[in-house]
Write an enzyme that holds these catalytic residues in place. Structure first.
Site, PDB file in Angstrom:
ATOM      1  N   THR A 334       0.822  -1.202   0.000  1.00 61.63           N
ATOM      2  CA  THR A 334       0.000   0.000   0.000  1.00 61.63           C
ATOM      3  C   THR A 334       0.858   1.254   0.000  1.00 61.63           C
ATOM      4  O   THR A 334       2.035   1.227   0.386  1.00 61.63           O
ATOM      5  CB  THR A 334      -0.916   0.068   1.228  1.00 61.63           C
ATOM      6  OG1 THR A 334      -0.125   0.397   2.395  1.00 61.63           O
ATOM      7  CG2 THR A 334      -1.654  -1.235   1.448  1.00 61.63           C
ATOM      8  N   ASP A 335       0.259   2.351  -0.417  1.00 60.32           N
ATOM      9  CA  ASP A 335       0.911   3.641  -0.223  1.00 60.32           C
ATOM     10  C   ASP A 335       0.973   3.925   1.272  1.00 60.32           C
ATOM     11  O   ASP A 335       0.334   3.255   2.088  1.00 60.32           O
ATOM     12  CB  ASP A 335       0.147   4.738  -0.977  1.00 60.32           C
ATOM     13  CG  ASP A 335       1.070   5.833  -1.494  1.00 60.32           C
ATOM     14  OD1 ASP A 335       2.116   6.079  -0.850  1.00 60.32           O
ATOM     15  OD2 ASP A 335       0.755   6.445  -2.525  1.00 60.32           O
ATOM     16  N   TRP A 336       1.727   4.944   1.627  1.00 59.14           N
ATOM     17  CA  TRP A 336       2.128   5.130   3.022  1.00 59.14           C
ATOM     18  C   TRP A 336       0.997   5.710   3.885  1.00 59.14           C
ATOM     19  O   TRP A 336       0.366   6.690   3.535  1.00 59.14           O
ATOM     20  CB  TRP A 336       3.341   6.054   3.060  1.00 59.14           C
ATOM     21  CG  TRP A 336       4.668   5.354   3.071  1.00 59.14           C
ATOM     22  CD1 TRP A 336       5.755   5.692   3.826  1.00 59.14           C
ATOM     23  CD2 TRP A 336       5.089   4.215   2.294  1.00 59.14           C
ATOM     24  NE1 TRP A 336       6.808   4.818   3.566  1.00 59.14           N
ATOM     25  CE2 TRP A 336       6.419   3.909   2.636  1.00 59.14           C
ATOM     26  CE3 TRP A 336       4.468   3.408   1.360  1.00 59.14           C
ATOM     27  CZ2 TRP A 336       7.134   2.852   2.084  1.00 59.14           C
ATOM     28  CZ3 TRP A 336       5.172   2.349   0.793  1.00 59.14           C
ATOM     29  CH2 TRP A 336       6.481   2.092   1.157  1.00 59.14           C
TER      30      TRP A 336
END
Length: 621
Positions: A334-336
């Site tokens: 996932t993105d952060w």
């Protein structure tokens, strides 16, 4: 006692013999994986599912917890939380420092029960940029134009050679996962992340994205020229292509790092076009993918509505489209920061849990795993996964699927074997070589795009050397290598002014790194620049991290050029023809903000009557 034991499961934490099969490099990777997985506790498995940020201490030492980004120490990550994936921030002073730091991290990892090596990841580091968001400081690495500049050159072979340089410099310092390339289509001109893309054209983005992946992973023609066998392995960097399924069509061009930018929209029905570059990099073998933060609104795929939740939580997109329809078997990270609220640069920064804001942190983690993601970026809460396994919400077998994917990367990259440590002294010799720096500077110049050129006179391109030059944005000592620097337009034969594409000031903190909002220059800045243009023949060079509205300057600046990250020397090399400018615009330049507002965010080349079309450029000067 571990959480597993408390839940009534056997508490199997036994010493690992030196001859354990997973430590034997002669055995097949899948056999080694089976052995290692069988030895792991739930806590050790949970740690693999998280990747968070870390900084390098002075001189390559292990840094203390970082107050600015709220990151803990390496010891806490690796020993206490069992995490073995870290995203390094900032730029160490030297390649030797970074290599030494990497080895110290691996020493900490080697001291743990299983000795699982750490995979170090990095955002882009090789761009010459004024915007810290666009690319982390290059530090000791060679500097090239931003991704938009590579698109302006438009040469897949050059992109593959660039990415091969990145591969070699990363491997020398221990960086083994690249959080790039970014193959989103920049179809919304206001979007703050355009600088990291290859522009808005799907065919160009697809061709260059594939070349980039092959260069990073050592699987293309350039690597074979250099003696590699073309297979992903110990000399590779694992490419995490982003942001699946395409992060460009943001409502009003706002970015979903922030709640006001969470909506991703498709009024033109072009979802499939945004997906195309991802189909291509998957076919090219990208090892990892990152979904974007965006929350799709009104989107249907294969005739079925897609839930209005961020892509990292979106099972029909990750499991349905990516895993089942596209057949992707690699890592999804996932993105952060989808789970935990944080404080960054002294300001609150809520989790990007768009569409699931009301869920608890435990429920968000469960939703991400159920969606089909393998790893949570920017998070360090493996205890939540342990809780979910122990209360029966997530079966341990679900962890095994993702842990197997993540550990396979480590085995294939040689991190359990010959690549666990890097040669510290060799790093200085292999990183930022004169050849790589020269190639990067040449690419910065080549990317310069000549939009208009004076038909004659002092500002006609290429500029004649030795002229008296009034410059803004180029230091006088740099100008002196090409002409005579003067202090005022009145003293000059020609002026060279450097501008940056305009953006709206969104205030202090992390938000200031995002160049968003209007693409029009403020009236006072236009008036100031035009006064110089009227006083002396002027070459106006505009740094385009987004497609600025340049209409006020056309016909008033004698020559108008675009650049995408270039040193003063590289720019003047292009303007004087020492390294001919040959860039072509990677996106349309709109004629007005009204045209931008009226365009459809998901449709390429959709602003009415653009000032210059994508592909425009007067070529070699």
């Amino acid at each position: 006692m571990t959480a597993a034991a408390e839940a009534g499961r056997p508490d199997v934490i036994a010493p690992v013999p030196d001859d354990a099969p997973y430590k034997d490099a002669s055995r097949p990777v899948e056999e080694r994986l089976d052995d290692l997985l069988a030895r792991m506790t739930v806590e050790e498995k949970a740690g693999q599912l998280f990747q968070d940020m870390v900084t390098v201490g002075e001189g390559g030492t292990l840094a203390e917890p970082d107050a600015v980004f709220g990151t803990p120490s390496v010891h806490e990550y690796v020993v206490e939380k069992h995490m073995t994936h870290l995203n390094v921030l900032g730029a160490p002073g030297t390649a030797t420092d970074l290599a030494a730091w990497h080895n110290r991290v691996q020493e900490v990892a080697a001291s743990t029960r299983l000795g699982i090596p750490v995979t170090i990841a990095s955002d882009p580091r090789h761009a010459f940029s004024d915007n810290p968001l666009a690319a982390l400081a290059a530090g000791p690495f060679s500097q090239w134009p931003e991704t938009l500049g590579l698109a302006a050159i438009g040469d897949p072979d050059l992109v593959e050679r660039f990415a091969d340089t990145v591969r070699r410099e990363y491997v020398a310092t221990g960086l083994r996962t690249a959080l790039h390339p970014q193959v989103d289509l920049a179809t919304e001109p206001r979007w703050a992340r355009a600088s990291g893309t290859f522009g808005e054209d799907v065919a160009l983005t697809t061709a260059l994205g594939v070349a980039y992946v092959h260069g990073l992973q050592g699987t293309g023609a350039v690597a074979r020229e250099g003696g590699l066998d073309g297979a992903f392995g110990a000399a590779s960097v694992s490419a995490m292509s982003k942001h699946f399924p395409g992060g460009g069509p943001q409502l009003d061009g706002e970015d979903p790092h922030f709640a006001y930018g969470r909506e991703q929209v498709y009024p033109g029905g072009r979802f499939a076009e945004h997906l195309e570059p991802f189909r291509a990099v998957i076919a090219a073998g990208t090892r990892q993918l990152m979904p974007y933060y965006g929350m799709p609104v009104g989107l249907e795929v294969d005739g079925r509505p897609v839930p209005q939740v961020g892509f990292g939580f979106n099972r029909p997109i990750i499991t349905g489209l990516l895993r089942e329809t596209l057949g992707y078997e690699g890592v999804v990270c996932t993105d952060w920061g989808l789970v935990s609220d944080a404080e960054i640069m002294g300001r609150p920064f809520p989790a990007r849990a768009w569409g699931v804001e009301r869920l608890s942190r435990h429920e968000r983690v469960a939703a991400i795993l159920d969606a089909g993601c393998d790893q949570l970026g920017g998070e360090a809460c493996p205890e939540i996964v342990v809780d979910l396994v122990c209360d029966g919400s997530v079966p341990e077998e679900r962890l095994d699927v993702s842990v197997r994917r993540l550990l396979r990367e480590k085995f294939l990259l040689g991190l359990f074997d010959e690549q666990r440590y890097v040669a510290v002294e060799a790093a200085a010799r292999l990183v930022g070589t004169p050849e790589a720096r020269a190639a990067g500077r040449a690419a910065q110049s080549a990317a310069v795009t000549v939009l208009t050129s004076a038909p004659d006179g002092a500002a006609h391109l290429p500029l004649t050397r030795g002229l008296r030059v009034y410059a803004e944005g180029v230091p006088a000592d740099v100008v002196a290598g090409y002409g005579e620097p003067v202090a005022t337009p009145a003293e000059a034969d020609v002026a060279v002014l450097r501008l940056t594409a305009p953006f709206e000031d969104r205030g202090p903190g992390f938000e200031q790194l995002f160049h968003a909002g209007s693409l029009e220059f403020p009236a006072a800045e236009v008036e100031r620049v035009l006064a110089v243009c009227d006083a002396v023949p002027t070459v106006l060079a505009v740094y385009l991290d987004r497609p600025a509205v340049l209409a006020p300057f056309v016909g008033r600046a004698a020559s108008l050029v675009a650049e995408y990250g270039a040193s003063g020397e590289a720019l003047l090399d292009a303007l004087t023809g020492a390294e001919p400018a040959r860039g072509r615009l990677p996106f349309d330049l709109p004629s007005s903000m009204a045209a931008v507002v009226e365009s459809r965010p998901d449709v390429a080349h959709d602003t009415a009557h653009p000032l210059f079309r994508a592909g425009h450029g007067l070529g070699r000067v």
